[in-house]
Scaffold this motif. Structure first.
Motif, PDB file in Angstrom:
ATOM      1  N   TYR A   1       0.749  -1.608   0.067  1.00  0.00           N
ATOM      2  CA  TYR A   1       0.239  -0.008   0.022  1.00  0.00           C
ATOM      3  C   TYR A   1       1.407   1.206  -0.329  1.00  0.00           C
ATOM      4  N   ARG A   2       0.405   1.891  -0.937  1.00  0.00           N
ATOM      5  CA  ARG A   2       1.578   3.186  -1.562  1.00  0.00           C
ATOM      6  C   ARG A   2       0.666   4.682  -1.545  1.00  0.00           C
ATOM      7  N   PRO A   3       0.395   5.572  -0.768  1.00  0.00           N
ATOM      8  CA  PRO A   3      -0.441   5.800  -0.818  1.00  0.00           C
ATOM      9  C   PRO A   3      -0.534   7.168  -1.457  1.00  0.00           C
ATOM     10  N   GLU A   4       0.893   7.668  -1.741  1.00  0.00           N
ATOM     11  CA  GLU A   4       0.621   8.309  -3.288  1.00  0.00           C
ATOM     12  C   GLU A   4       0.633   8.176  -4.675  1.00  0.00           C
ATOM     13  N   GLU A   5       0.503   6.493  -4.651  1.00  0.00           N
ATOM     14  CA  GLU A   5       0.410   5.639  -5.450  1.00  0.00           C
ATOM     15  C   GLU A   5      -1.084   5.637  -6.077  1.00  0.00           C
ATOM     16  N   GLU A   6      -1.999   4.721  -4.934  1.00  0.00           N
ATOM     17  CA  GLU A   6      -2.114   3.777  -4.719  1.00  0.00           C
ATOM     18  C   GLU A   6      -3.661   3.882  -3.809  1.00  0.00           C
ATOM     19  N   THR A   7      -4.691   3.666  -4.178  1.00  0.00           N
ATOM     20  CA  THR A   7      -5.750   4.116  -3.218  1.00  0.00           C
ATOM     21  C   THR A   7      -6.816   2.555  -2.175  1.00  0.00           C
ATOM     22  N   GLU A   8      -6.241   1.662  -2.781  1.00  0.00           N
ATOM     23  CA  GLU A   8      -6.126   0.594  -2.423  1.00  0.00           C
ATOM     24  C   GLU A   8      -5.271  -0.080  -1.473  1.00  0.00           C
TER      25      GLU A   8
ATOM     26  N   THR B   1      -2.927  -3.362  -2.399  1.00  0.00           N
ATOM     27  CA  THR B   1      -2.684  -4.750  -3.041  1.00  0.00           C
ATOM     28  C   THR B   1      -1.892  -5.895  -3.215  1.00  0.00           C
TER      29      THR B   1
ATOM     30  N   ARG C   1       1.830   2.356   5.242  1.00  0.00           N
ATOM     31  CA  ARG C   1       1.777   1.930   4.298  1.00  0.00           C
ATOM     32  C   ARG C   1       3.312   0.381   3.975  1.00  0.00           C
TER      33      ARG C   1
END
Lengths: 118, 247
Positions: B12-19, B21, B100
């Motif tokens: 989970y990389r909050p700057e790249e994705e909302t959910e 994976t 993260r």
């Protein structure tokens, strides 16, 4: 400072007491009345004699304790089954009133029946 | 033994994705490698951006707790070989908001830990010249088991009540409160009782027992909570029956 007057210690003590009674005495009663007697391992005295036994105040008190604590054991467990298991914590007060209310009503009924055995 | 195993790691990389994976990595299986060694291999060789906590890699620091195949474990104490042929799924501990990748936000736990005063409370410290507070082996044995807690939070992750009721103070905090309550040098039991006798304290627990199942240090938090319920009940009835007693 003193512990806050939560009602939980009372309810938990009733729950614990009921668990103990149900574990120690219910199997004996059930074993005698529902297994040993029907199988003919022991000769059960006549119903009238049992009534005489129940006239003893100590027997009445013991039976009432068993019944009353078992009902509260059920009530506490069932309250948490609804509360956590079905996630109805927003209905906590209603659930508590219903479960402990049913236990109280049944205990009073049982007490009345025990006391009115002539 | 297979040469590699697939590790499915929650990303989970909050700057790249909302959910969040899952990302799969092929990791070599080496004798006596732990799950943490696999994660370190990923970070060193395959993807340096993978974030997770770890420090001592010997089951003492309590940082590397994660869900491995759905079960809360210390990744430094879980053999990769025990989970072959895989795939091995690694996720952050349940019950904590993910910041993260495999890193959860433990602010809630830290607050609860502080609330039970996990240190020796004295009404009055005796002067240094009077010497140490002595303790017999029996007095040590009273609380030693609970002092083994390493704050790894596996018990919080395993506890279904904590997930349903976020206010629940939780297994480790109660076990640690017991660790100090049972210490002959401590005088803080009443202060802790005020926090723990609430519904969100000990009474929220319905003795599911998963906390003690997953505890890597055999602390038995479930047992600590049950003992505490007995003390709290005795304390309650004493205060009702003997209101004049010294508090």
């Amino acid at each position: 400072m003193r512990a806050r007057r939560s009602r939980e210690p009372i309810l938990w003590a009733l729950f614990g007491g009921g668990g103990m009674m149900a574990a120690l005495f219910l199997p004996v009663l059930l074993g005698v009345l529902l297994v040993a007697a029907p199988m003919g391992w022991i000769e059960l005295v006549a119903f009238a004699d049992l009534q005489v036994l129940v006239r003893n105040p100590l027997v009445r008190l013991g039976l009432f304790g068993l019944v009353f604590l078992s009902f509260f054991h059920w009530a506490h467990r069932f309250r948490y089954t609804l509360y956590d298991g079905l996630q109805l914590s927003h209905l906590n007060e209603l659930i508590a009133i219903l479960t402990y209310g049913v236990a109280t009503a049944l205990s009073l009924t049982a007490g009345y029946l025990l006391w009115s055995i002539g | 033994m297979s040469d590699t195993v697939t590790m499915e790691v929650l990303r989970y990389r909050p700057e790249e994705e909302t959910e969040p994976t899952y990302e799969s990595f092929e990791v070599p299986v080496q004798p006596e490698w732990m799950i943490l060694d696999g994660l370190n291999h990923i970070k060193d060789q395959l993807d340096g951006s993978l974030s997770y906590r770890w420090a001592c890699r010997m089951g003492v620091c309590g940082s590397c707790g994660m869900l491995v195949n759905g079960r809360p474990v210390l990744t430094c104490a879980t053999y990769m070989e025990s989970l072959l042929p895989g795939p091995i799924r690694v996720e952050p501990l349940r019950g904590f908001p993910v910041i993260r990748d495999l890193v959860g936000d433990i602010t809630d736990f830290m607050g609860k830990l502080a609330a039970v005063k996990p240190y020796i409370v004295r009404e009055e410290e005796k002067p240094v010249e009077e010497g140490e507070y002595l303790q017999t082996p029996e007095e040590l044995a009273e609380y030693k088991q609970y002092s083994m807690c390493i704050n790894c939070m596996l018990c919080y992750s395993a506890c279904p009540i904590y997930r349903i009721e976020p206010d629940f103070i939780g297994p480790a905090a109660i076990a640690l409160a017991q660790r100090y309550n049972l210490d002959s040098r401590d005088e803080g039991a009443q202060e802790r009782m005020d926090v723990l006798s609430q519904h969100a304290g000990i009474w929220g627990c319905t003795l599911v027992g998963e906390c003690s199942e997953v505890c890597p240090k055999d602390v038995d938090p479930a047992g600590a909570i049950q003992r505490y319920k007995v003390s709290a009940t005795v304390d309650f009835f004493k205060s009702v029956l003997m209101p004049w007693r010294k508090e």
